[in-house]
Write a protein that holds these residues in place. Structure first.
Motif, PDB file in Angstrom:
ATOM      1  N   MET A  83       0.530  -1.491  -0.691  1.00 18.87           N
ATOM      2  CA  MET A  83      -0.047  -0.342  -0.274  1.00 18.87           C
ATOM      3  C   MET A  83       1.039   1.013   0.104  1.00 18.87           C
ATOM      4  N   GLU A  84       2.056   1.135   1.118  1.00 22.94           N
ATOM      5  CA  GLU A  84       2.440   2.478   0.993  1.00 22.94           C
ATOM      6  C   GLU A  84       3.068   2.924  -0.810  1.00 22.94           C
ATOM      7  N   TYR A  85       3.861   1.933  -1.910  1.00 27.84           N
ATOM      8  CA  TYR A  85       3.889   2.184  -2.893  1.00 27.84           C
ATOM      9  C   TYR A  85       2.377   3.129  -3.780  1.00 27.84           C
ATOM     10  N   GLN A  86       1.486   2.609  -3.313  1.00 23.15           N
ATOM     11  CA  GLN A  86       0.280   3.195  -3.673  1.00 23.15           C
ATOM     12  C   GLN A  86       0.341   4.348  -2.922  1.00 23.15           C
ATOM     13  N   VAL A  87       1.038   4.854  -2.096  1.00 20.80           N
ATOM     14  CA  VAL A  87       0.633   6.258  -1.314  1.00 20.80           C
ATOM     15  C   VAL A  87       1.742   6.623  -2.508  1.00 20.80           C
ATOM     16  N   THR A  88       2.754   6.705  -2.336  1.00 17.28           N
ATOM     17  CA  THR A  88       3.978   7.557  -3.376  1.00 17.28           C
ATOM     18  C   THR A  88       3.605   7.469  -4.313  1.00 17.28           C
ATOM     19  N   TRP A  89       2.635   6.804  -5.579  1.00 16.79           N
ATOM     20  CA  TRP A  89       2.597   7.183  -6.532  1.00 16.79           C
ATOM     21  C   TRP A  89       1.590   8.381  -6.000  1.00 16.79           C
ATOM     22  N   PHE A  90       0.316   8.375  -5.104  1.00 20.15           N
ATOM     23  CA  PHE A  90      -0.718   9.215  -5.505  1.00 20.15           C
ATOM     24  C   PHE A  90       0.256  10.363  -4.844  1.00 20.15           C
ATOM     25  N   VAL A  91       1.311  10.607  -4.667  1.00 14.34           N
ATOM     26  CA  VAL A  91       1.932  11.770  -4.096  1.00 14.34           C
ATOM     27  C   VAL A  91       2.475  12.275  -5.274  1.00 14.34           C
ATOM     28  N   LEU A  92       3.132  11.273  -5.918  1.00 17.79           N
ATOM     29  CA  LEU A  92       4.212  11.436  -7.315  1.00 17.79           C
ATOM     30  C   LEU A  92       2.850  12.497  -8.341  1.00 17.79           C
ATOM     31  N   TRP A  93       2.218  11.893  -8.587  1.00 14.75           N
ATOM     32  CA  TRP A  93       1.019  12.200 -10.068  1.00 14.75           C
ATOM     33  C   TRP A  93       0.284  13.405  -9.224  1.00 14.75           C
ATOM     34  N   GLY A  94       0.163  13.756  -8.265  1.00 20.73           N
ATOM     35  CA  GLY A  94      -0.103  14.994  -8.216  1.00 20.73           C
ATOM     36  C   GLY A  94       1.458  15.624  -8.389  1.00 20.73           C
ATOM     37  N   VAL A  95       2.066  15.315  -7.785  1.00 23.42           N
ATOM     38  CA  VAL A  95       3.866  16.515  -8.403  1.00 23.42           C
ATOM     39  C   VAL A  95       3.571  16.608  -9.592  1.00 23.42           C
TER      40      VAL A  95
ATOM     41  N   PHE B 162       8.112  34.085  -8.451  1.00 27.11           N
ATOM     42  CA  PHE B 162       7.589  32.660  -7.870  1.00 27.11           C
ATOM     43  C   PHE B 162       6.865  32.503  -7.000  1.00 27.11           C
ATOM     44  N   ALA B 163       5.894  33.747  -6.276  1.00 25.05           N
ATOM     45  CA  ALA B 163       5.133  33.111  -5.213  1.00 25.05           C
ATOM     46  C   ALA B 163       4.016  33.344  -6.241  1.00 25.05           C
ATOM     47  N   SER B 164       3.527  33.324  -7.097  1.00 29.95           N
ATOM     48  CA  SER B 164       2.691  32.190  -8.016  1.00 29.95           C
ATOM     49  C   SER B 164       2.685  31.458  -8.392  1.00 29.95           C
ATOM     50  N   CYS B 165       4.268  30.428  -8.470  1.00 33.60           N
ATOM     51  CA  CYS B 165       4.218  29.312  -8.477  1.00 33.60           C
ATOM     52  C   CYS B 165       3.399  28.520  -8.020  1.00 33.60           C
ATOM     53  N   ALA B 166       3.754  29.061  -6.151  1.00 34.51           N
ATOM     54  CA  ALA B 166       3.807  28.781  -5.369  1.00 34.51           C
ATOM     55  C   ALA B 166       2.020  28.671  -5.143  1.00 34.51           C
ATOM     56  N   SER B 167       1.670  29.223  -5.779  1.00 33.45           N
ATOM     57  CA  SER B 167       0.119  29.808  -5.774  1.00 33.45           C
ATOM     58  C   SER B 167      -0.179  28.096  -6.227  1.00 33.45           C
ATOM     59  N   ILE B 168       0.302  27.781  -7.701  1.00 35.10           N
ATOM     60  CA  ILE B 168      -0.614  27.393  -8.284  1.00 35.10           C
ATOM     61  C   ILE B 168       0.194  25.607  -8.035  1.00 35.10           C
ATOM     62  N   ILE B 169       1.229  25.204  -7.024  1.00 31.10           N
ATOM     63  CA  ILE B 169       1.226  24.124  -6.798  1.00 31.10           C
ATOM     64  C   ILE B 169       0.795  24.021  -5.798  1.00 31.10           C
ATOM     65  N   ALA B 170      -0.114  25.107  -4.818  1.00 32.32           N
ATOM     66  CA  ALA B 170      -0.538  24.737  -3.439  1.00 32.32           C
ATOM     67  C   ALA B 170      -2.105  24.661  -4.228  1.00 32.32           C
ATOM     68  N   VAL B 171      -2.215  25.127  -5.046  1.00 37.54           N
ATOM     69  CA  VAL B 171      -4.042  25.082  -5.563  1.00 37.54           C
ATOM     70  C   VAL B 171      -4.193  23.459  -6.562  1.00 37.54           C
ATOM     71  N   MET B 172      -3.635  23.117  -6.364  1.00 31.89           N
ATOM     72  CA  MET B 172      -3.065  21.741  -7.107  1.00 31.89           C
ATOM     73  C   MET B 172      -3.042  20.663  -5.611  1.00 31.89           C
ATOM     74  N   ALA B 173      -1.903  20.783  -4.707  1.00 32.56           N
ATOM     75  CA  ALA B 173      -1.897  20.463  -4.153  1.00 32.56           C
ATOM     76  C   ALA B 173      -3.300  20.035  -2.653  1.00 32.56           C
ATOM     77  N   THR B 174      -4.114  21.642  -2.574  1.00 33.48           N
ATOM     78  CA  THR B 174      -5.724  21.675  -2.097  1.00 33.48           C
ATOM     79  C   THR B 174      -6.226  20.518  -2.962  1.00 33.48           C
TER      80      THR B 174
END
Lengths: 342, 443
Positions: free
Chosen positions: A1-13, A257-269
């Motif tokens: 199951m760890e791999y699936q969580v890892t890949w969920f994170v990678l997918w999101g990244v 760079f703030a805008s970059c961080a925001s886009i990442i945060a939106v997707m992370a949300t």
């Protein structure tokens, strides 16, 4: 199951990095016809993204490929359910990519104007439709035992559209900031004006979007379980606010760079709200595609994890290096004088 | 037409269109890299102009190769959802690896190569195009390993109602894939060599920039002759793999109906599929088919009649595609051999007829490559994964025939436009010839 969580994170990244990078060149493509007046200015605008758009787009290919390799069932359903939307995105990206290369190589005004339209349509449609698609995925698609019950038009529901508009606004502002740090002269002045002007509407849509998500779905369930995570959507809004703060002080790079961080945060949300689903069903939770019921075998996930850990850092390193080598502002005169520019 | 046929047609259209641009990219990237390396080593400006002239044609072609590639990756999920679900565990991996280790490399460094002429040292700049060439060719490797798995599935177990990867090494070292890789990439080199020779021939006929095009021609002739020989040699090994693992495809390629030992091959042959025989069989070479299939003149070759009808690929199209491809391949060895001889003896310029033939030969290696894919993919039918999954079971269940029809028409229409534009630009810049050497345009 760890791999699936890892890949969920990678997918999101992968998706988040894709939107962070292609976001600015899609934005630049949408803005070009408005910010640039003469042909020289248009070439200047195109050349700010000329060396980068192709490498940026590979993040999309990789996100798609990773979905296929790690979550084949999700890949199969995501791509076949969203067929019409993806088809439009495909044609848009195809014409856009070709337009950059071909625009300067033909003869006459008509030739150039046609490719200008291709660049605008090819940039705005993917921005809008990716927003619509992800909005609908966050909200859930109508899936039950007999399959998918949606159409292209059911994707264009108010929430989907809101999400699409939000993506467009986000990328417009991202692109304007990119132009503010990569150009000089009048284009720079117009881009700077656009980036500070766009920020209020962006923050406004961000707040509406993050509020509206609370209604149609179980969007905030995971946040309720782990309240500390609320920091992530707050970071998204704060990032936009920081960008506004910095543009007011002429710190364009910081704002970008703030805008970059925001886009990442939106997707992370969005990704946090999805977990452990990849595509939730809006009508029958039993038919949601989750990281557990749609993943590859542990063996495949292990192999893919090794590949990703070995190569993704290398890719990030050389792409970062390329941005460094090609840093600095471009000018209309420089672009016109350089035979290798677009 | 039903959704299945339409989806297959769409895959064929988008795949073959994609493969107009990919092979030139494969070969021309290496040739441009060789030219720039010659410039770095020898410092002669001739090689710099060569790099730029052929590099420009390379870029026009490259753009379309990249963007039409996105379609291929999306399409598995869009049209072939059941396939993606059933085999994604093993088939998705090489595609994802391709993007990560190869596509990133070529796409990132091509941008850097174009925009960094004045920013880095000559050596460093030449390194960039080598990275592009390496990335492009590695990209083909991973895609072909994926395709080879559909031809000869290895390293999997059937578990949880699908094919799951059990041995990554078997997937990566599938001999079928490596032979395919060599065959396909070498065919790309042949395409690039004939492209460069053809355009050079045009300018030599016009007596335009003769020194420049004589030198370009020679590089291409060396490249072309070696690759034409290589492609045929690997093709022979490839054929034996097909005979061993895909007897139905092999029998269709040769339109071979009756099982027999020491099977002959007719040089002139026309299949009559409906009556399960050949309408014409002339100039038979005894035992030739057995030799081709196994290098053993007495080997038994299975005939189509001993393969159940529902397991047979379409014979006529497979047969003719294969025959014409082989015929063209032989012609390429001949043409590039003469070209190399004349070029080395400096006797090229007087030979107007030969130069004209080379000019009009530019499309031929393209045709051969397209036919090669038709043999590989049509010959695999009715299977999408040989012996494991049938094509008819692989399509997306929730995508209607109407939907596929619309997308097929759109692809045909838009790709048609792009194809015309691309040929126009190639023609325009190919005809124009190299530019005088100065980094700055006159303002």
């Amino acid at each position: 199951m760890e791999y699936q969580v890892t890949w969920f994170v990678l997918w999101g990244v992968l998706w988040a990095v894709y939107f962070m990078l292609d976001g600015f060149d899609l934005g630049v493509g949408m803005l070009m016809n408005f910010i640039a007046r003469s042909d020289g200015e248009k070439r200047l605008v195109i050349n700010t993204i000329g060396p980068f758009w192709d490498g940026n787009e590979v993040w999309l290919i990789t996100a798609g490929g990773a979905t296929f390799a790690a979550f084949p069932t999700t890949y199969a359903y995501m791509f076949s359910y969203l067929y019409p939307a993806l088809l439009i995105i495909l044609f848009a990206l195809i014409f856009r990519g070709v337009a950059f290369e071909f625009r300067g190589k033909g003869e006459g005004d008509k030739w150039k104007r046609s490719w200008d339209i291709a660049i605008f349509a090819g940039s705005s449609l993917p921005a809008l439709l990716f927003g619509v698609a992800f909005g609908n995925i966050f909200r859930g698609l109508p899936i039950d035992a007999s399959g998918y019950h949606g159409t292209l038009f059911s994707l264009l529901n108010p929430f989907g559209l809101l999400s699409g508009v939000f993506f467009v606004m986000m990328f417009l502002q991202h692109g304007a900031l990119w132009l503010s740090i990569k150009t000089d002269g009048e284009v720079r002045a117009r881009a700077e004006k656009a980036s500070s002007g766009l920020l209020y509407p962006v923050i406004f849509t961000a707040v509406i979007f993050l509020t509206a998500t609370a209604f149609p779905s179980k969007f905030y369930d995971n946040f309720a379980k782990a309240p500390l995570l609320v920091a992530v959507p707050m970071l998204a809004v704060l990032g936009f606010a920081a960008a506004k703060f910095m543009t007011a002080r002429g710190k364009w790079k910081g704002a970008f760079f703030a805008s970059c961080a925001s886009i990442i945060a939106v997707m992370a949300t969005g990704m946090i709200s999805l977990y452990p689903n990849l595509i939730p069903s809006s009508i029958d939770p039993a038919h949601s595609l989750t990281i557990f019921n749609s993943s590859s075998s542990p063996y495949t996930l292990k192999i893919m994890t090794i590949v990703a850990l070995l190569f993704v850092p290398v890719v990030i390193a050389y792409q970062f290096w390329v941005y460094r080598v090609l840093k600095g502002r471009l000018t209309v005169e420089g672009v016109v004088r350089d035979k290798h520019s677009y | 037409m039903d959704a299945l046929m339409l989806a297959r047609l769409q895959f064929a259209v988008t795949c073959l269109f994609h493969f107009i641009f990919v092979p030139l990219t494969l070969g021309l990237s290496v040739m441009v890299a060789v030219m720039e390396t010659l410039y770095v080593r020898r410092g002669e400006e001739k090689y710099l102009r060569m790099t730029k002239f052929w590099g420009k044609l390379f870029l026009i072609n490259f753009a379309l190769g990249v963007v039409t590639g996105i379609t291929m990756e999306f399409q598995f999920g869009m049209n072939w959802a059941e396939y993606s679900k059933y085999v994604g565990d093993i088939f998705g991996a090489p595609l994802a690896i391709e993007a990560t280790v190869a596509f990133f490399l070529e796409s990132t460094f091509i941008g850097l190569w174009v925009f960094s002429w004045e920013k880095v040292s000559k050596k460093m700049h030449a390194t960039f195009i080598w990275l592009v060439a390496f990335g492009t060719n590695m990209s083909a490797l991973w895609i072909l390993l994926a395709n080879a798995w559909m031809q000869k599935p290895v390293g999997y177990v059937l578990r949880n109602g699908r094919a799951e990867m059990s041995d990554f090494g078997a997937l990566v070292f599938n001999p079928y894939g490596w032979l395919k890789f060599l065959h396909t990439n070498l065919s790309g080199y042949v395409i690039a060599a004939f492209f460069v020779m053809g355009i050079s021939a045009y300018h030599l006929l016009k007596k335009n920039e003769t020194e420049f095009f004589r030198a370009s021609f020679r590089i291409a002739a060396v490249f072309g002759f070696i690759s034409s020989l290589g492609v045929a040699m690997v093709g022979d090994l490839n054929g034996q793999e097909v005979a061993r693992y895909q007897p139905a495809k092999f029998a269709a390629m040769e339109s071979h109906w009756e099982t027999r030992k020491g099977a002959p091959m007719a040089l002139l042959q026309v299949p009559l599929e409906s009556e399960e025989r050949n309408a014409v069989e002339l100039i038979k070479i005894p035992k030739m088919l057995s030799i081709l299939a196994t290098h053993d003149p007495h080997a038994e070759i299975k005939g189509l009649k001993d393969i159940p009808k529902e397991d047979r690929p379409p014979v006529t199209i497979t047969f003719f595609s294969f025959r014409i491809m082989v015929g063209l391949g032989t012609l390429f060895i001949l043409l590039s051999g003469i070209a190399l001889y004349l070029s080395l003896r400096n006797r090229l310029e007087g030979k107007t007829l030969f130069l004209r033939i080379l000019l009009y030969s530019i499309p031929l290696p393209y045709i051969a490559a397209q036919l090669g894919w038709i043999v590989a993919e049509v010959g695999r039918q009715p299977w999408i994964v040989y012996g494991l999954m049938r094509t008819k079971d692989a399509i997306s269940r929730n995508v209607s025939a109407g939907q596929v029809l619309v997308s097929l028409l759109l692809f045909t229409f838009f790709y048609g436009i792009l194809g015309v534009v691309d040929i126009y630009l190639m023609y325009k810049f190919g005809k124009k010839g190299p530019e005088p050497l100065s980094l700055k345009a006159e303002v």
